[in-house]
Design an enzyme around this catalytic site. Structure first.
Site, PDB file in Angstrom:
ATOM      1  N   HIS A   1       0.854  -1.194   0.000  1.00  0.00           N
ATOM      2  CA  HIS A   1       0.000   0.000   0.000  1.00  0.00           C
ATOM      3  C   HIS A   1       0.885   1.236   0.000  1.00  0.00           C
ATOM      4  CE1 HIS A   1      -3.020   2.919   1.100  1.00  0.00           C
ATOM      5  NE2 HIS A   1      -3.959   1.997   1.025  1.00  0.00           N
TER       6      HIS A   1
ATOM      7  N   ARG B   1      -6.302   9.956  -0.602  1.00  0.00           N
ATOM      8  CA  ARG B   1      -6.051  10.393  -1.978  1.00  0.00           C
ATOM      9  C   ARG B   1      -7.346  10.441  -2.775  1.00  0.00           C
ATOM     10  NH1 ARG B   1      -2.808   6.077  -3.757  1.00  0.00           N
ATOM     11  NH2 ARG B   1      -3.172   5.166  -1.715  1.00  0.00           N
TER      12      ARG B   1
END
Ligand SMILES: Cc1cc2nc3c(=O)[nH]c(=O)nc-3n(C[C@H](O)[C@H](O)[C@H](O)COP(=O)(O)OP(=O)(O)OC[C@H]3O[C@@H](n4cnc5c(N)ncnc54)[C@H](O)[C@@H]3O)c2cc1C
Ligand code: FES
Lengths: 652, 241
Positions: A257, A273
């Site tokens: 990740h 994000r």
């Protein structure tokens, strides 16, 4: 020897295990769920960002449906997934979200009218339709064409698991906590239960079951730094491997990740994000658009993690005593948004970093996060090789994710697979009986007891913890984001040596009951087996696909490698074989994912299949969306989940 | 960096002849050290039999609550640097069955509590709701309010900090009230005020609370127990009329 009997034994009390248990209980079967920890503390609770389902209610979700979700998932998997499974999944995901809504998940809802959102670091004003007001909303996640990720703030897994466990409590499903399954009972063809150790009393006992389902989650803890909980040790998957009769698959497909905090390795969700946060380097420069102009920070996870590592290698990382890192900047989202939609992230920043994410940048680095591989099953969730053994959730390789899973597709998989596989477990229990073979049960019970006795009796030997630490280090250093022949070869040799050492583990604490040292000693050899599988698979696979990236073989090689790796444990070592993916059955023949420069060695059948697909599509123009789909790639689904999914303002 | 001195409660109730005692450990503090890191280090280097519980190690799952220098809180997200003194005393959470050392059986307690208060959506019609059709709508603000109460992680801090609970075994505590408060607020749950009164409207429920608010002070998720208890009290009084 105590023996418990049940129709359906479920090993694991996370989202996947509980949903499977609920399916069984609803069909009036006897069910037993085992868990290392109280069900609500299972790692599913840590999922933050959300669950994908193509409800298409919010403005940015308009036009979404099963087809779009399917295409994103297949592309995300780098064509490594089982497309029929992906179809089953995309069809049932909206139902799963809606079912959880009935069971109490307070999904965030669409609020009609204008609101500001941040897209590509720019503020945009969107208007949510009046008709959508109050329906379940969704946020943006990486690698998706639409905003499809349903959420409750950034505590989605927590809310889902709460509702799921509450449902299980309502249905009076017994969850035996602090129990560890260690061995499967089987005769080489049929699995009939498991040998279990009670982690409080230390009692070893047998559970005999018509169906046994492994739902034990991922195995991130074979790595040094992982976003996974400390209990994600892979013992469940290793148990299946150790039978020698049923394979694990795609163990080299390991996801990193992009944004875990440094140094603790705790996750900050992709929602950061998705909601508009950006990545910055040592100079404060937003670098992702330089690499991926179109998707930037919201490229698929594997892509972002590689780009970040590349950027750090160029010397653009921020120096720290824990190694170089980059910055995650969510300050542009504003305090109000963070307080409401990213509060776990805020808590984590405050408590573990002592910073305020509304004004400070967050130090992040790509970190081990998810295991795409696991126990190989068919589309029904049944293992290959042992009848009556099923696997579901992150522990399984049902093969929804291929070589890279999309964010938000995993908690979705746990529930959807629980619903679907649950039905097939029920079917199995209704159609077959279990012969109780007392000597077989005794055999596995005795083997387990002997292993424990030997550990307790051995006076001197190696220390399990030190073996584990060395294994984790090897995995992180040599089987990481970027892989090459040399280090992989070394890793395998070192891991095999450690495995030999692990046969001589000794412990100082000799009590049989609650004993952390004994637990570690039982766990470590199993973890090593998984590590060996992953490293061997990574060495063998001389191509780059999804999260598996070989620097010495940068192209995706469909010609040689459009296949799934299978691992059997035979004669005390790993035996790797391969199962081809059938292009002639693919609804979406292999193509480019659209990141960077496309490097693909094409499969000879790809072109023919593309032409066939075009022909079928052309001849099916008058058909409905689902009829057309079924012409291309028919797939099966349990009857109760066949209905179409309704969407606001859409007929088909 | 400092040398830390840990005083840790030790007792193995299953070990014949064992007696509760405090054991002293010394450890060099490192940058960013949490109680999670410290305890694992002590276990690795000094006491392999030391029992404690961590799962997520991120303050999310509620496994690791213990009493740290007198305060019940989550050990995984408590940094040693937050203490001015280098002396750190660790006790298991009181009010729960002791498994050994710092490990207590909160899971058993919470499951029993959930069964007792009916901690699930009560709706006889739920099975008839189609999951193929558009879901029932909900006001966005209401969904957020429900989520606020859903944030409880059942860590048990409120239970161990509760003076009422210490005196009254059957008191449902802040965790029980926050659970019921959530369902009371949720239109999907069809229980009436009278139904809730059955569970809550007595001395083991809202009327037993002495409002000392140990729960509020110790809740690692900053849930607003005070407002919640006051709200439920009013609701329950109204249910009588
Ligand atoms: C920090 C983090 C955030 C994430 N966020 C998201 C997200 O936003 N969206 C998304 O889609 N996915 C997310 N994921 C991935 C997703 O949460 C997991 O893949 C998923 O929850 C796994 O669920 P599961 O039911 O398969 O396993 P788990 O929830 O891990 O449950 C495993 C269960 O098995 C039990 N168990 C294990 N071994 C044994 C044994 N030997 N004997 C008995 N019981 C055993 C455990 O006690 C536990 O109950 C995230 C993952 C992490 C690490
Ligand atoms: S270990 Fe999960 S809250 Fe501390």
């Amino acid at each position: 020897m105590r023996i418990e009997y049940t129709d359906s034994l479920i090993i694991g009390g996370g989202l996947a295990g509980l949903r499977t248990a609920i399916a069984c209980k609803k069909a009036k079967l006897n069910v037993l769920v085992l868990s290392l920890v109280p069900a609500k503390r299972s790692h599913s609770a840590a999922a933050q960002g959300g669950m994908q389902a193509s409800l298409a209610s919010s403005f940015k979700g308009q036009g979404d449906n099963e087809d779009v979700h399917f295409a994103d998932t297949v592309r995300g998997s780098d064509w490594g997934c089982d497309q029929k499974v992906a179809r089953m999944f995309c069809h049932v995901a909206p139902k799963a979200v809606r079912e959880l809504s009935v069971w109490g998940v307070p999904w965030n809802r669409v609020n009609k009218g204008k609101r500001d959102v941040i897209v590509n670091a720019q503020t945009e004003t969107i208007t949510e339709a009046n008709e959508s007001h109050g329906l379940i909303t969704a946020r943006d996640f990486g690698g998706t064409k639409k905003w499809r990720t349903c959420y409750t703030s950034d505590g989605t897994g927590h809310s889902m698991l709460n509702a799921m466990d509450n449902k299980a409590i309502e249905l009076e499903i017994p969850v035996l906590e602090r129990q560890q399954a260690l061995k499967l009972i089987h005769d080489g063809k049929r699995c009939t239960g498991a040998i279990v150790r009670d982690l409080i009393t230390g009692e070893v006992f047998a559970i005999v079951a018509n169906a046994t389902t492994i739902a034990t989650g991922g195995f991130g803890r074979i790595y040094e730094i992982s976003t996974n909980a400390v209990i994600c040790d892979g013992v469940g998957a290793a148990m299946a491997l150790e039978t020698g009769e049923t394979p694990l698959a795609n163990m080299e497909a390991i996801q990193f990740h992009p944004t875990a905090i440094v140094p603790a390795g705790i996750l900050t969700t992709e929602g950061c994000r998705g909601d508009g946060g950006v990545l910055r380097d040592a100079d404060g420069h937003r670098f992702m658009p330089d690499y991926e102009p179109e998707k930037a920070e919201l490229a698929s996870r594997d892509v972002v993690s590689r780009r970040m590592t590349e950027h750090i290698r160029k010397g653009k990382g921020v120096k720290s005593e824990y190694g170089d890192h980059l910055w995650l900047d969510i300050t542009l989202l504003g305090r109000e948004h963070i307080n409401k939609n990213l509060r776990e992230v805020k808590d984590i920043c405050e408590h573990f970093l002592g910073i305020d994410p509304a004004v400070d940048y967050i130090p992040v680095r790509p970190t081990q996060h998810y295991s795409m591989g696991g126990i190989r099953t068919d589309f029904r969730g049944e293992s290959v090789g042992l009848k009556g053994l099923f696997a579901v959730g992150e522990a399984a390789c049902w093969d929804l994710h291929g070589f890279n899973r999309l964010g938000g597709n995993s908690v979705a998989e746990t529930v959807v697979a629980g619903m679907i596989v649950g039905q097939y477990v029920v079917e199995h229990c209704q159609q077959s009986n279990v012969d109780i073979n007392a000597s077989l049960v005794k055999h596995f019970y005795a083997t387990q007891c002997t292993e424990i006795d030997q550990l307790l009796e051995r006076k001197t030997g190696t220390d399990a913890l030190s073996i584990k630490t060395r294994m984790q280090h090897i995995m992180s250093e040599k089987v990481g984001i970027f892989r090459t022949n040399g280090p992989l070869t070394e890793a395998i040799e070192e891991l095999k040596a450690l495995y030999e050492e692990s046969k001589e583990i000794a412990i100082s604490n000799k009590v049989r009951h609650a004993n952390p040292e004994l637990e570690e000693a039982l766990r470590v050899p199993k973890m090593l087996k998984l590590a060996i599988c992953a490293a061997q698979g990574a060495l063998n696979r001389t191509e780059s696909r999804g999260a598996h990236c070989r620097e010495d073989f940068p192209e995706r090689n469909d010609k040689e490698w459009l296949k799934r790796s299978l691992y059997y444990w035979k004669k005390d070592s790993v035996d790797v074989s391969y199962e081809p993916l059938n292009i002639d059955e693919m609804e979406m023949p292999p193509g480019s994912r659209g990141y960077g420069k496309s490097q693909i060695v094409e499969h000879p059948q790809t072109q023919t299949r593309l032409e066939t697909v075009d022909l079928v599509n052309a001849s099916a123009e008058d058909l409905s969306r689902s009829e057309r789909q079924h012409k291309l790639m028919p797939f099966e689904i349990p009857e109760i989940y066949q209905e179409k999914n309704q969407r606001i303002g859409v007929e088909d | 960096m400092r040398k830390l001195v840990f005083h840790i409660f030790r007792y193995d109730p299953q070990l014949e002849g064992d007696k509760p005692r405090m054991q002293r450990f010394e450890l060099n503090e490192t940058e960013g050290m949490s109680i999670f890191i410290a305890l694992n280090k002590i276990r690795a280097e000094q006491a392999p039999d030391l029992k404690f519980d961590f799962v997520c190690r991120a303050g999310i799952c509620g496994s690791c609550a213990m009493v740290i220098n007198g305060m019940p809180t989550l050990a995984c997200r408590t940094l040693t640097s937050t203490f001015d003194t280098p002396e750190i005393t660790l006790h298991p959470l009181p009010g729960f069955e002791l498994i050994g050392d710092l490990s207590v059986n909160t899971g058993k307690f919470m499951r029993a509590l959930s069964e007792r208060v009916g901690s699930w959506i009560h709706d006889e019609n739920a099975n008839n709701i189609s999951i193929d059709k558009l879901e029932e709508r909900m006001e966005p603000a209401l969904a957020e309010q429900i989520y606020e109460l859903d944030r409880c992680i059942e860590c048990g801090c409120c239970v161990s900090a509760c003076a009422t609970k210490a005196m009254k075994e059957d008191f449902i505590g802040a965790v029980g009230m926050i659970k019921l408060g959530k369902f009371e607020l949720d239109p999907r749950d069809k229980r009436t005020s009278k139904d809730f009164y059955q569970v809550l409207g007595n001395e083991d429920g809202v009327f037993g609370c002495m409002t000392l608010l140990g729960c509020q002070d110790s809740c690692p998720k900053d849930l607003n127990h005070q407002t919640q208890i006051a709200y439920l009290r009013r609701k329950m009084l109204m249910a009588l009329n």
